[in-house]
Design an enzyme around this catalytic site. Structure first.
Site, PDB file in Angstrom:
ATOM      1  N   GLY B  36       0.566  -1.384  -0.060  1.00 21.40           N
ATOM      2  CA  GLY B  36      -0.090   0.050  -0.099  1.00 21.40           C
ATOM      3  C   GLY B  36       0.800   1.185   0.115  1.00 21.40           C
ATOM      4  O   GLY B  36       0.367   2.278  -0.115  1.00 21.40           O
ATOM      5  N   CYS B 245     -26.704  -9.820 -17.580  1.00 17.09           N
ATOM      6  CA  CYS B 245     -26.210  -9.498 -18.678  1.00 17.09           C
ATOM      7  C   CYS B 245     -26.947  -9.922 -19.803  1.00 17.09           C
ATOM      8  O   CYS B 245     -27.663 -11.071 -19.809  1.00 17.09           O
ATOM      9  CB  CYS B 245     -24.743 -10.268 -18.789  1.00 17.09           C
ATOM     10  SG  CYS B 245     -23.992 -10.151 -20.300  1.00 17.09           S
ATOM     11  N   CYS B 248     -24.937 -13.155 -21.819  1.00 12.95           N
ATOM     12  CA  CYS B 248     -24.624 -14.389 -21.215  1.00 12.95           C
ATOM     13  C   CYS B 248     -25.819 -14.583 -20.138  1.00 12.95           C
ATOM     14  O   CYS B 248     -25.514 -15.507 -19.505  1.00 12.95           O
ATOM     15  CB  CYS B 248     -23.340 -14.511 -20.848  1.00 12.95           C
ATOM     16  SG  CYS B 248     -23.015 -13.597 -19.462  1.00 12.95           S
ATOM     17  N   CYS B 270     -21.854  -7.848 -20.121  1.00 13.45           N
ATOM     18  CA  CYS B 270     -20.799  -7.920 -18.984  1.00 13.45           C
ATOM     19  C   CYS B 270     -19.536  -6.896 -19.380  1.00 13.45           C
ATOM     20  O   CYS B 270     -19.330  -6.880 -20.688  1.00 13.45           O
ATOM     21  CB  CYS B 270     -20.094  -9.338 -19.112  1.00 13.45           C
ATOM     22  SG  CYS B 270     -21.290 -10.665 -18.369  1.00 13.45           S
ATOM     23  N   CYS B 276     -17.744 -13.097 -20.268  1.00 12.80           N
ATOM     24  CA  CYS B 276     -19.126 -13.120 -21.187  1.00 12.80           C
ATOM     25  C   CYS B 276     -18.889 -14.234 -22.105  1.00 12.80           C
ATOM     26  O   CYS B 276     -19.903 -15.119 -22.450  1.00 12.80           O
ATOM     27  CB  CYS B 276     -19.424 -11.681 -21.426  1.00 12.80           C
ATOM     28  SG  CYS B 276     -21.199 -11.701 -22.191  1.00 12.80           S
TER      29      CYS B 276
END
Lengths: 227, 292, 266
Positions: B36, B245, B248, B270, B276
């Protein structure tokens, strides 16, 4: 309560060639609880100077000045602040306040500073203002716009809000009418009865003879006379 | 025009010279050692404009080895301009194999998404970062933000979220949503949707972040905890379009809204094109999809 | 309302122990003296005024005391802790909890792009407050205490008047119940009528919260009304200190006499 011994004072004017002006020497007096002592003497003899020294407003050059166990002549600022808060009240001739603060709060402030609850402090302030005949409609206004006599009474109310064991009064009745003069003198009487030691300047002879137990002529404290 | 096979003659492997790679690898290792924490590095001029992923490209270049299989996505898609050009750049300069399949890739460079398919140990995910400093929004002085990181003074991050709620009734920050890494550094996860934030945490892959213009690299080693900041009474929540979606039929993937005509027609698909396509190949069909 | 980790109980205070002790504090800029050999004690609940003309060192002294500048020599003890030997983490923590600093220009002490509520809430969040509703409640409460209407809580300070901005800055500083407040000309940029209201507000807060205050100003009227004690500075040195009214009414040093006699009477 107030015990002054061999007190002296001089002013040094640095911006006028360092002139040293002795204004007081050998001043001694005492004020006992329940007693009122009046200072007399010509204008300029040093009455107000002496009062201011007792309050710690003027420094002293020598001697001792004991109020309620604190030697004002040598005390630290914070000791004098504590003394003024708890023990030593002062009613001056002039009212000095933050502009725009309501009269009621001006009078209640010494009690608030001692940590009293706000409503109790305001109740006490209200009863004093009522006694001193300040119309209730003025209580929410700042006293800065009041007449001289009204300001004087607000100042007195503030000075008597807390039951100081010692009080300094500088011309408390100067600009008052007969009715209010009597109220103020009664307040002083009451303070004496509860045991306050009072040192005051009263030009008003009638007032002087009403409340003062003794008079001290400060002319005897001027350096020339002392020398 | 170079073809894919002629890289060795014209460029050092993966474009950057070895000294530069060494410098960048040091920064990456330091970043991994201090999760970080933003490590400064001497960003090089790259043959593409700032904002096109120069930071990510340098990190990728420093990590690539000839055996790698590279995938590049832009907002989840393998076939957008940015993704295509970066993929071709490394095909030409490193000659590495490329793929669009998340599981098959060894290194994935991404802009603004984490793939839907879970990452696995051994994979590297490289993020392109425009503004690495999460505190920049409220504190413009770099000297001060560095001091704040040093002394863990992160109250300001919550001021930002407070302002969100005060103004919008909820935390309106929907991307680049700050996280606290292993209870220490607050980090900007790059402009990924906050939908992806939970995937940052405990991820088995190495996650590397490169900011080219700002010259910063930071990292999340595998299995690092990254907690999205929030308030007790306004907890962190992911969000996505409330649809499945249309191609899909996936219910839990992050969706792009596509306008299909000027009559108000639209569809949700997607954003992760590989995910997808994979679902459709398995026979899943959405509202507007056709069976594969 | 309670904020679990951010409710500040009144700490046990011994009124006879100085809260702040400063000994021989000196700051030089090369050969030039910023301030030199400054020593004083500040007790709980005391307001100390520092006066002097521009360049007298009063602002340098204040920034050394508040830790914005590093003093070259001397000692500062706060509540028994050596401030100059403290780690920066501890010192900055002190700066957001026990200490507060009110700038002359509210723009220097506020985040102008953040709402009034966010400005007041920042110190709470900085010490770990994480409940939005409670932070906001406390912010509204404090806006009320500095006479700003609750419906301004989401407005940015840029839409406030100068006096409101200054009151907001005070609320932002006092929300964590600090014990020591540094003020640099807090009434400096304000209209006279607005000054009076602010002075009254400050007096009330000092009294009710038992604050210790160090206030730097060139306005003798402000210190007369606000400060218990006064320190007069000239050329980086303290030339006189004492009870405020005593220093103003019976000044001993040539410079103080000049300063006091130069004030226009109204």
């Amino acid at each position: 309560m107030i015990c002054i011994e061999n007190l002296s004072k001089s002013f040094t004017l640095h911006n006028q060639g360092g002139a040293v002006i002795p204004v007081m020497g050998g001043a001694s007096l005492t004020v006992s609880p329940g007693e009122c002592v009046g200072l007399t003497g010509q204008s300029g003899a040093g009455k107000s100077t002496l009062m201011r020294m007792v309050y710690g407003n003027y420094l002293t050059a020598g001697g001792s000045l004991i109020v309620g166990g604190t030697d004002v002549a040598t005390a630290e600022p914070r000791e004098i602040i504590a003394l003024r808060r708890h023990t030593l009240g002062y009613v001056s001739q002039f009212l000095r306040v933050v502009p725009r603060v309501p009269t009621l709060d001006v009078v209640a402030e010494p009690l608030l500073a001692l940590g009293n609850p706000a409503d109790e402090a305001r109740d006490r302030a209200a009863s004093l203002l009522k006694r001193l005949n300040i119309p209730e409609r003025l209580w929410a206004l700042s006293p800065t716009t009041f007449s001289g006599g009204e300001q004087q009474r607000v100042n007195i109310a503030r000075g008597f809000a807390h039951a100081y064991p010692a009080l300094l009064l500088d011309e408390p009745t100067a600009s008052l009418d007969a009715t209010n003069r009597e109220v103020v003198l009664t307040l002083i009487e009451e303070a004496k009865v509860r045991g306050a030691a009072i040192l005051g300047i009263f030009h008003d002879e009638g007032a002087r003879s009403w409340v003062c137990d003794r008079l001290v002529d400060v002319t005897g404290f001027t350096p020339r006379a002392a020398a | 025009m170079l073809d894919a096979g002629s890289h060795a003659d014209a460029y050092n492997f993966a474009y950057l010279d070895e000294q530069t790679k060494r410098m960048i690898r040091r920064a990456i290792l330091k970043g991994i050692a201090v999760p970080g924490y933003q490590v400064p590095f001497a960003s090089r001029e790259m043959p593409m404009p700032y904002g096109w992923g120069t930071g990510g490209v340098q990190v990728t270049a420093a990590c690539l080895v000839p055996e790698d299989r590279l995938k590049v996505i832009d907002q989840g898609a393998d076939d957008t301009t940015n993704a295509v050009s970066i993929r071709r750049f490394f095909q030409r300069t490193a000659g590495v194999a490329v793929t669009e399949s998340t599981p098959e890739a060894t290194l994935i460079q991404t802009r603004h998404r984490i793939p839907e398919t879970p990452m696995t140990e051994g994979q590297i995910l490289v993020y392109q970062v425009p503004i690495p400093e999460p505190l920049r929004f409220l504190e413009p002085r770099e000297t001060e933000t560095r001091k704040m990181h040093e002394l863990e003074e992160y109250g300001l991050m919550h001021v930002k979220l407070y302002e969100d709620i005060a103004r919008h009734g909820q935390i309106a920050t929907s991307y680049a949503y700050p996280v606290k890494v292993e209870g220490r550094y607050v980090m900007d996860p790059s402009p990924i949707p906050k939908f992806d934030n939970p995937k940052l945490s405990g991820n088995p892959a190495i996650q590397l972040f490169g900011a080219g213009r700002e010259q910063r690299i930071y990292a999340l080693p595998p299995w690092t905890e990254a907690v999205s900041l929030d308030f007790d009474d306004h907890p962190f929540e992911t969000s996505k379009a409330p649809h499945d979606c249309d191609l899909c039929g996936a219910r839990a993937s992050y969706l792009d809204e596509v306008i299909t005509d000027d009559q108000g027609g639209r569809m949700f698909v997607c954003s992760d094109t590989d995910f997808c396509a994979g679902r459709r190949a398995e026979g899943h069909v959405g509202r507007l999809g056709e069976a594969a | 309302m309670t904020l679990h980790s951010t409710d500040f109980p009144q700490k046990m205070r011994d009124p006879d122990q100085p809260l702040l002790t400063v000994e021989n504090l000196t700051k030089r800029y090369g050969a030039r003296i910023g301030c030199a050999d400054v020593s004083f004690d500040l007790y709980p609940g005391e307001v100390l005024g520092i006066v002097g003309e521009s360049g007298s060192g009063k602002s340098t002294l204040l920034s050394c005391l508040a830790g914005h500048q590093r003093a070259d020599l001397g000692r500062i003890a706060y509540d028994g802790r050596d401030v100059l030997a403290m780690s920066e983490t501890d010192r900055r923590r002190l700066g957001r909890t026990d200490w507060a600093y009110v700038h002359q220009n509210p723009r220097d002490g506020l985040r102008m792009g953040v709402s009034a509520g966010g400005n007041v809430g920042e110190r709470l969040m900085a010490v770990g407050a994480r409940h939005y509703g409670q932070i906001r409640g406390k912010a509204v409460d404090w806006l009320g205490r500095v006479e700003i209407a609750a419906d301004r809580v989401d407005d940015r300070p840029s839409s406030f008047s100068g006096g409101m901005q200054q009151r907001l800055q005070i609320a932002r500083n006092l929300v964590t119940s600090p014990r020591l407040v540094f003020m640099d000309e807090p009434t400096g940029g304000l209209d006279v009528s607005v000054q009076a209201r602010l002075l009254d507000l400050l007096r009330g807060l000092v009294r009710d919260m038992g604050l210790s205050v160090i206030i730097v100003t060139h306005d003798l009227a402000v210190v007369r009304l606000l400060a218990h004690r006064l320190m007069v500075m000239k050329s980086g040195r303290v030339v006189e200190q004492g009870l405020t009214d005593q220093v103003l009414d019976d000044p001993q040093h040539a410079y103080t006499q000049l300063l006091v006699s130069s004030v226009l009477q109204v």
